[in-house]
Motif scaffolding. Structure first.
Motif, PDB file in Angstrom:
ATOM      1  N   LEU A   7       0.829  -1.212   0.000  1.00  0.00           N
ATOM      2  CA  LEU A   7       0.000   0.000   0.000  1.00  0.00           C
ATOM      3  C   LEU A   7       0.862   1.259   0.000  1.00  0.00           C
ATOM      4  O   LEU A   7       0.573   2.209  -0.731  1.00  0.00           O
ATOM      5  N   ARG A   8       1.908   1.223   0.823  1.00  0.00           N
ATOM      6  CA  ARG A   8       2.814   2.388   0.863  1.00  0.00           C
ATOM      7  C   ARG A   8       3.382   2.660  -0.522  1.00  0.00           C
ATOM      8  O   ARG A   8       3.450   3.790  -0.975  1.00  0.00           O
ATOM      9  N   LEU A  68       2.099   1.803  -3.437  1.00  0.00           N
ATOM     10  CA  LEU A  68       1.059   2.298  -4.347  1.00  0.00           C
ATOM     11  C   LEU A  68       0.795   3.785  -4.096  1.00  0.00           C
ATOM     12  O   LEU A  68       0.557   4.555  -5.038  1.00  0.00           O
ATOM     13  N   ARG A  69       0.840   4.162  -2.808  1.00  0.00           N
ATOM     14  CA  ARG A  69       0.619   5.566  -2.462  1.00  0.00           C
ATOM     15  C   ARG A  69       1.698   6.425  -3.118  1.00  0.00           C
ATOM     16  O   ARG A  69       1.410   7.491  -3.673  1.00  0.00           O
ATOM     17  N   GLN A  90       3.379   5.674  -5.802  1.00  0.00           N
ATOM     18  CA  GLN A  90       3.146   5.683  -7.247  1.00  0.00           C
ATOM     19  C   GLN A  90       2.058   6.685  -7.625  1.00  0.00           C
ATOM     20  O   GLN A  90       2.141   7.364  -8.639  1.00  0.00           O
ATOM     21  N   LEU A  91       1.010   6.748  -6.768  1.00  0.00           N
ATOM     22  CA  LEU A  91      -0.075   7.708  -7.006  1.00  0.00           C
ATOM     23  C   LEU A  91       0.478   9.129  -7.064  1.00  0.00           C
ATOM     24  O   LEU A  91       0.191   9.894  -7.992  1.00  0.00           O
ATOM     25  N   ASP A  92       1.279   9.468  -6.038  1.00  0.00           N
ATOM     26  CA  ASP A  92       1.794  10.836  -5.959  1.00  0.00           C
ATOM     27  C   ASP A  92       2.697  11.163  -7.145  1.00  0.00           C
ATOM     28  O   ASP A  92       2.626  12.243  -7.721  1.00  0.00           O
ATOM     29  N   ALA A 122       2.632   9.758 -10.082  1.00  0.00           N
ATOM     30  CA  ALA A 122       1.856   9.807 -11.330  1.00  0.00           C
ATOM     31  C   ALA A 122       1.093  11.119 -11.453  1.00  0.00           C
ATOM     32  O   ALA A 122       1.049  11.714 -12.527  1.00  0.00           O
ATOM     33  N   ILE A 123       0.502  11.566 -10.327  1.00  0.00           N
ATOM     34  CA  ILE A 123      -0.268  12.807 -10.439  1.00  0.00           C
ATOM     35  C   ILE A 123       0.683  13.984 -10.666  1.00  0.00           C
ATOM     36  O   ILE A 123       0.375  14.912 -11.416  1.00  0.00           O
ATOM     37  N   ARG A 154       3.418  13.896 -12.337  1.00  0.00           N
ATOM     38  CA  ARG A 154       3.816  13.869 -13.740  1.00  0.00           C
ATOM     39  C   ARG A 154       2.676  14.368 -14.627  1.00  0.00           C
ATOM     40  O   ARG A 154       2.878  15.145 -15.562  1.00  0.00           O
ATOM     41  N   ALA A 155       1.452  13.947 -14.293  1.00  0.00           N
ATOM     42  CA  ALA A 155       0.297  14.352 -15.108  1.00  0.00           C
ATOM     43  C   ALA A 155       0.147  15.868 -15.086  1.00  0.00           C
ATOM     44  O   ALA A 155      -0.039  16.492 -16.124  1.00  0.00           O
TER      45      ALA A 155
END
Lengths: 76, 460
Positions: free
Chosen positions: B307-308, B310-311, B313-315, B317-318, B320-321
């Protein structure tokens, strides 16, 4: 929402975000969803307490479960 | 005895013919010799003791009446359909023999035949005693295993994978002893999100197979009253023991029930050498009950780490977006600024400001609606509501920021387009182009890849 369903959706969200190519607003919505899913999963992991029930068959064959105390599973 | 009833009571005293006793002492033929009971009994005893095939005897039968004397010796009869045999186990032997004679049990005993003179009994003096079949237990096990294997009961193709995320685990084991405790301990430590439905049974003794069948049957037909779901898998477990102790796990009915169970079955038996037939029939065989529990559930620690990650990766990715889009837009804005008189840009900025106001109002309106919706659900999800509101406010700021970055789009909305050469340079002068040149046109919505038809100078 069960852990596995939330985790699967979180993985999908991360995958879509990482693939890129989304409008900014969609990315933000996804991100928000991902954070919510993450927090939900983390809370499930942190708060869970094993639930143990004993299966009983009543006269007539109906089944019933009764919760067992976490300390002594043989009593309850 | 009954076959002798038609003979005179003293027929055996007659010295004539081939009577065995008569043959012992040829002198008896001279005339009837009257013996004492003790003499005769001694004679019988010596004959029996002398017989080599009576000194080392294995015999199988069913135990009849059992009695234990004050001195601690055990007396019982061994019988089959046609005869009975008196047996005695002396105290010292009883202490050595693990198995205690019980009425009705079928046993194999070993010992020597001798005569107990005081009572005129011949009897078997027992020095070893086992349940019948125990000696060739391994042989029977092999035979049954071969038969069930031939049926395909143990085929690898039959084995079902364990569900990766079980929500309800059925547990069949004894409610006394360490196994239940051990399994629950592992599940509590490793994956407390799971629910355990415990169906007690006996795991040792003659009645154990029937109780195991009952426990499995109840687990198979149990469903949760609310969700209608049943168990996702079953753990069948017991502690270690001798081959005899483990015998219920070789019971053919239990083996078949495990193979036919509608969900995957994990069998964990705490032993080191012998493998029971139930384990062959199981979808997964674990070395011990604790290992069985380990195998059925994910690891909480691993999932926390996942989970850590994935968290993170979320940050990333956003980030970069947002960065990518900002980069694209910044480039286009610079291009526009290069083309337009600054006075026009001022006007555009005013327009963008109005647009931003409108967008902010729209977002705020949506948030208010969300808030009302969340408030209605609030009694059920108080934590989620609070969390979402906090995030929603954050997102409002983020959305406002991104709208500011969108200002070049507002220009495009008015009907302007940006024309680029394939190398990305802005097209500024028609004279730079020839018919057939490819160009790229960026519109408010999407873009066009076009080719030059004709070149006109600024006057035309």
């Amino acid at each position: 929402m069960p852990f596995d369903a939330a985790l699967a959706e979180l993985q999908s969200v991360v995958g879509r975000l990482e693939a890129g190519g989304l409008p900014l607003e969609a990315s933000i919505v996804l991100y928000e969803r991902g954070v919510a899913l993450h927090d939900h999963c983390a809370r499930l992991l942190g708060d869970a307490e094993l639930r143990v029930q004993r299966l009983l068959e009543q006269a007539g064959g109906a089944l019933r479960t009764i919760d067992l105390a976490p300390d002594d599973p043989t009593e309850g | 005895m009954s076959e002798r009833d038609d003979r005179p009571w003293n027929a055996w005293l007659e010295p004539a013919g081939s009577d065995e006793l008569g043959a012992v002492e040829p002198d008896a033929r001279i005339g009837p010799r009257i013996r004492t009971v003790a003499e005769l009994t001694r004679l019988v005893r010596e004959r029996l003791r002398a017989a080599p095939d009576l000194r080392d005897v294995w015999v199988e039968g069913e135990i009849g009446q059992v009695s234990v004397s004050a001195a601690g010796h055990c007396y019982f009869t061994l019988k089959d359909e046609r005869a009975q045999l008196r047996c005695v186990v002396f105290r010292e032997e009883r202490q050595r023999i693990a198995f205690e004679p019980q009425t009705g049990l079928r046993v194999v005993v070993h010992g020597r035949i001798d005569v107990f003179e005081q009572q005129g009994h011949y009897q078997l003096y027992v020095d070893a005693l086992q349940p019948a079949g125990f000696g060739d237990l391994a042989l029977r096990l092999e035979a049954m295993k071969a038969r069930l294997a031939a049926e395909g009961l143990f085929d690898a193709a039959r084995k079902r994978p364990l569900p990766p995320w079980p929500r309800v685990i059925g547990l069949a084991t004894s409610e006394t002893g360490a196994v239940l405790h051990d399994i629950l301990h592992v599940l509590r430590r490793r994956w407390p999100l799971v629910r355990v439905v415990f169906s007690p049974c006996l795991v040792q003794g003659d009645t154990a197979p029937a109780t195991i069948l009952g426990a499995l049957h109840r687990l198979a037909r149990w469903t949760d009253a609310d969700t209608g779901r049943g168990v996702d898998l079953v753990i069948l477990a017991r502690g270690g023991g001798s081959l005899e102790d483990l015998w219920p796990f070789n019971d053919e009915r239990v083996v078949r029930a495990v193979a036919a169970f509608p969900r995957p079955v994990v069998v964990g038996v705490g032993h080191e050498t012998d493998v029971t037939l139930v384990e062959f029939a199981a979808d997964v065989r674990a070395a011990t009950p604790s290992v069985a529990a380990e195998l059925t559930v994910p690891s909480r620690d691993e999932q926390r780490a996942g989970l850590r990650s994935l968290r993170g990766q979320l940050d990333t990715a956003i980030g970069r977006a947002v960065g990518t889009q900002r980069g694209v837009l910044d480039g286009e804005r610079r291009a526009l600024e290069g083309l337009r008189p600054s006075a026009v840009l001022v006007q555009e900025r005013e327009r963008v400001g109005l647009l931003l106001d409108r967008a902010a109002r729209a977002v705020a309106g949506r948030l208010a609606a969300d808030r009302a919706l969340l408030a209605r659900r609030g009694d059920r999800l108080p934590l989620l509501v609070e969390g979402r509101l906090v995030r929603a406010r954050t997102d409002l700021h983020a959305a406002t920021g991104s709208l500011a970055a969108l200002s070049p789009y507002a220009t495009l909305e008015r009907g302007y387009a940006i024309v680029r050469r394939p190398d990305g340079a802005i097209a500024r002068d028609a004279a730079d182009h020839a018919p057939g040149d490819p160009l790229e046109v960026r519109l408010a919505q999407g873009g066009l890849d076009v080719r030059v038809e004709r070149v006109r100078d600024s006057a035309s």
